[in-house]
Design a protein around this motif. Structure first.
Motif, PDB file in Angstrom:
ATOM      1  N   GLY A 120       0.746  -1.129   0.063  1.00 29.41           N
ATOM      2  CA  GLY A 120       0.122   0.029  -0.025  1.00 29.41           C
ATOM      3  C   GLY A 120       0.939   1.320   0.229  1.00 29.41           C
ATOM      4  N   LEU A 148       3.815   1.556  -1.199  1.00 28.15           N
ATOM      5  CA  LEU A 148       4.862   1.846  -2.334  1.00 28.15           C
ATOM      6  C   LEU A 148       3.615   2.124  -3.439  1.00 28.15           C
ATOM      7  CD1 LEU A 148       6.905   0.918  -4.587  1.00 28.15           C
ATOM      8  CD2 LEU A 148       5.873  -1.149  -4.636  1.00 28.15           C
ATOM      9  N   PHE A 149       2.593   1.683  -3.389  1.00 26.34           N
ATOM     10  CA  PHE A 149       1.630   2.273  -4.623  1.00 26.34           C
ATOM     11  C   PHE A 149       0.968   3.474  -4.329  1.00 26.34           C
ATOM     12  CE2 PHE A 149       0.782  -2.810  -4.586  1.00 26.34           C
ATOM     13  CZ  PHE A 149       1.784  -2.765  -5.389  1.00 26.34           C
ATOM     14  N   TRP A 150       0.897   3.972  -3.089  1.00 23.71           N
ATOM     15  CA  TRP A 150       0.556   5.173  -2.856  1.00 23.71           C
ATOM     16  C   TRP A 150       1.402   6.288  -2.919  1.00 23.71           C
ATOM     17  CZ3 TRP A 150      -4.229   6.854  -1.933  1.00 23.71           C
ATOM     18  CH2 TRP A 150      -4.438   8.302  -1.322  1.00 23.71           C
ATOM     19  N   LEU A 191       3.625   5.694  -5.624  1.00 26.83           N
ATOM     20  CA  LEU A 191       3.850   5.624  -7.152  1.00 26.83           C
ATOM     21  C   LEU A 191       2.516   6.333  -7.640  1.00 26.83           C
ATOM     22  CD1 LEU A 191       4.830   1.982  -7.855  1.00 26.83           C
ATOM     23  CD2 LEU A 191       6.142   3.878  -8.127  1.00 26.83           C
ATOM     24  N   ARG A 192       1.459   6.550  -7.098  1.00 24.97           N
ATOM     25  CA  ARG A 192       0.095   6.817  -7.934  1.00 24.97           C
ATOM     26  C   ARG A 192       0.332   8.145  -8.331  1.00 24.97           C
ATOM     27  NH1 ARG A 192      -0.488   9.509  -3.075  1.00 24.97           N
ATOM     28  NH2 ARG A 192      -2.115  11.034  -2.868  1.00 24.97           N
ATOM     29  N   ARG A 193      -0.693   8.348  -9.562  1.00 21.17           N
ATOM     30  CA  ARG A 193      -0.782   9.634 -10.098  1.00 21.17           C
ATOM     31  C   ARG A 193      -1.817  10.408  -9.281  1.00 21.17           C
ATOM     32  NH1 ARG A 193      -3.514  10.300 -14.469  1.00 21.17           N
ATOM     33  NH2 ARG A 193      -4.531   8.394 -13.941  1.00 21.17           N
ATOM     34  N   GLY A 216      -4.596  13.178  -7.889  1.00 19.68           N
ATOM     35  CA  GLY A 216      -5.638  13.889  -8.489  1.00 19.68           C
ATOM     36  C   GLY A 216      -6.858  12.872  -8.966  1.00 19.68           C
ATOM     37  N   PRO A 251      -9.306  10.186 -10.437  1.00 16.50           N
ATOM     38  CA  PRO A 251      -9.293   8.659 -10.640  1.00 16.50           C
ATOM     39  C   PRO A 251      -8.888   8.361 -12.447  1.00 16.50           C
ATOM     40  CG  PRO A 251     -11.157   9.063  -9.608  1.00 16.50           C
ATOM     41  CD  PRO A 251     -10.815  10.418 -10.066  1.00 16.50           C
ATOM     42  N   ALA A 252      -8.297   7.431 -12.592  1.00 14.44           N
ATOM     43  CA  ALA A 252      -7.746   7.123 -14.032  1.00 14.44           C
ATOM     44  C   ALA A 252      -8.764   6.266 -14.611  1.00 14.44           C
ATOM     45  CB  ALA A 252      -6.191   6.308 -14.044  1.00 14.44           C
ATOM     46  N   ARG A 270       2.896   3.687 -12.425  1.00 12.45           N
ATOM     47  CA  ARG A 270       2.302   5.038 -12.459  1.00 12.45           C
ATOM     48  C   ARG A 270       0.886   5.251 -13.112  1.00 12.45           C
ATOM     49  NH1 ARG A 270       6.154   8.335  -9.991  1.00 12.45           N
ATOM     50  NH2 ARG A 270       8.042   7.148  -9.888  1.00 12.45           N
ATOM     51  N   LEU A 308      -2.044   3.451 -11.345  1.00 10.45           N
ATOM     52  CA  LEU A 308      -2.152   3.685  -9.996  1.00 10.45           C
ATOM     53  C   LEU A 308      -2.856   5.291  -9.786  1.00 10.45           C
ATOM     54  CD1 LEU A 308       0.777   2.113  -8.379  1.00 10.45           C
ATOM     55  CD2 LEU A 308      -1.730   1.272  -8.191  1.00 10.45           C
ATOM     56  N   ASP A 309      -4.014   5.271  -9.030  1.00 13.28           N
ATOM     57  CA  ASP A 309      -4.576   6.505  -8.604  1.00 13.28           C
ATOM     58  C   ASP A 309      -4.949   6.633  -7.344  1.00 13.28           C
ATOM     59  OD1 ASP A 309      -7.101   5.522  -8.651  1.00 13.28           O
ATOM     60  OD2 ASP A 309      -7.159   5.944 -10.893  1.00 13.28           O
ATOM     61  N   ASP A 310      -5.752   7.523  -6.803  1.00 16.60           N
ATOM     62  CA  ASP A 310      -6.209   7.567  -5.369  1.00 16.60           C
ATOM     63  C   ASP A 310      -6.849   6.225  -5.051  1.00 16.60           C
ATOM     64  OD1 ASP A 310      -4.851   9.858  -4.997  1.00 16.60           O
ATOM     65  OD2 ASP A 310      -6.553  11.362  -4.825  1.00 16.60           O
ATOM     66  N   ALA A 327      -4.725   2.880  -5.800  1.00 19.73           N
ATOM     67  CA  ALA A 327      -3.376   2.425  -4.907  1.00 19.73           C
ATOM     68  C   ALA A 327      -3.886   1.842  -3.822  1.00 19.73           C
ATOM     69  CB  ALA A 327      -2.874   3.706  -4.910  1.00 19.73           C
ATOM     70  N   GLY A 358      -2.810  -2.327  -2.748  1.00 23.97           N
ATOM     71  CA  GLY A 358      -2.192  -2.915  -1.491  1.00 23.97           C
ATOM     72  C   GLY A 358      -3.135  -4.004  -0.845  1.00 23.97           C
TER      73      GLY A 358
END
Lengths: 102, 228
Positions: A86, A88-90, A92-94, A96, A98-99, B32, B35-37, B40, B44
């Motif tokens: 979690g 690491l991914f937090w 790395l995340r972009r 703003g 959602p993608a 990258r 993953l976003d808010d 991510a 995990g």
């Protein structure tokens, strides 16, 4: 189901699997170990560097009860994995929005 | 399929370590975009779930068991780059539990994270490219990808063993035994993956990476009317 609730349920499932169900896992050797035994190269296995780790072999050292020890180790593992992954991914995340639609 | 220390000589261990490092570097970049808010934390949780599921050895007969690898599962849920990282994190944490050798970490990452995701997600992609992206298709494609990823990893294990195994054995016999056993374990991998992906897709299809294309045909038509 709200995202928060979904995440909570997902985590609960992982904790139950690692903490309770793991006790009922098969104790037979896994595929690779079995092949290594049958073909005779299991003797090459070296003792694990961390064989004296307090969590060695999915048990918590000092906890006598097998079910409790294994379950506790499982829950600790889930927590550690969530923290490391979690985190690491937090990072790395972009940031703003959602993608979802990309 | 956790490889302990001692099965492979130093060159193969180091070589696989280099492959693993390069693969993880690529995935750190690629993740990258995935993953976003919202995804991510999900990623995990997927890693934590894979750790838990890997504790469940299921019997496959003949005094042998198998457990989930999780590459296909993670890749379908959170994307292939992030999926590789999920499995690499699980393998890292498992070292504390004395599961999987330290010098074999590169080998284990190569087998279970890289090959597992490459084959598992690759097959998933092939199936969903041919069939319409629906929940049922995604579940079936997850099963197939996951099921094939396990014997594929076993084959790569045999390949590495041919290059630098520490025991001189008939490769044909090792290959037959490894692939045979892991075809069976693959069925379990496929089942667990299909149930998990199907379950998430039933409750929150919007969170399933592999279902992202499902809404696309509708979305594409709208911008055209604006004459972009």
């Amino acid at each position: 189901m709200s995202t928060k609730r979904f995440f909570a349920v997902f985590l609960l499932v992982a904790v139950v699997v690692a903490g309770l169900l793991s006790f009922y896992a098969s104790s037979h050797p896994d595929g690779l170990t079995k092949v290594a035994e049958d073909k005779g190269f299991i003797s090459q296995e070296k003792e694990h560097t961390l064989k004296d780790s307090p969590l060695s072999d999915y048990g918590v050292r000092g906890v006598g009860d097998e079910r409790l020890s294994g379950g506790l180790a499982g829950v600790i593992g889930v927590g550690l994995t969530l923290a490391v992954g979690g985190g690491l991914f937090w990072v790395l995340r972009r940031r703003g929005a959602p993608a979802g639609r990309r | 399929m956790h490889v302990p220390d001692g099965f492979f000589d130093a060159p193969v261990s180091v070589g696989a370590g280099v492959v693993a490092a390069a693969g993880l570097g690529l995935c750190l970049r690629g993740a990258r975009r995935e993953l976003d808010d919202r995804t991510a934390p999900l990623a995990g949780l997927v890693a934590a779930f894979v750790f838990a599921a890997q504790m469940i050895n299921f019997p496959i007969g003949a005094g042998t068991s198998g457990h989930l690898m999780g590459g296909a599962l993670a890749a379908v849920l959170v994307g292939p780059y992030t999926g590789v990282l999920c499995i690499a994190v699980v393998l890292l944490v498992q070292i504390l539990f004395a599961d999987g050798g330290i010098t074999a970490y590169g080998i284990n990452v190569t087998l279970m994270a890289l090959v597992g995701v490459l084959v598992g997600y690759g097959v998933f992609r092939l199936v969903t490219a041919v069939l319409p992206t629906r929940r049922s298709t995604v579940t079936a494609a997850s099963f197939l990808g996951a099921a094939l990823s396990v014997p594929a990893s076993a084959l790569v294990f045999v390949g590495l063993f041919a290059i630098g195994g520490t025991t001189d054995l008939s490769l044909g016999a090792v290959a037959a035994a490894m692939v045979g056993v892991h075809l069976l374990i693959g069925l379990g991998e496929g089942l667990i993956t299909a149930v998990t992906v199907g379950g998430v897709a039933a409750v929150r299809p919007d969170l399933v990476y592999g279902l992202r294309d499902a809404g696309r045909p509708l979305e594409i038509r709208k911008p055209q009317t604006t004459g972009a």
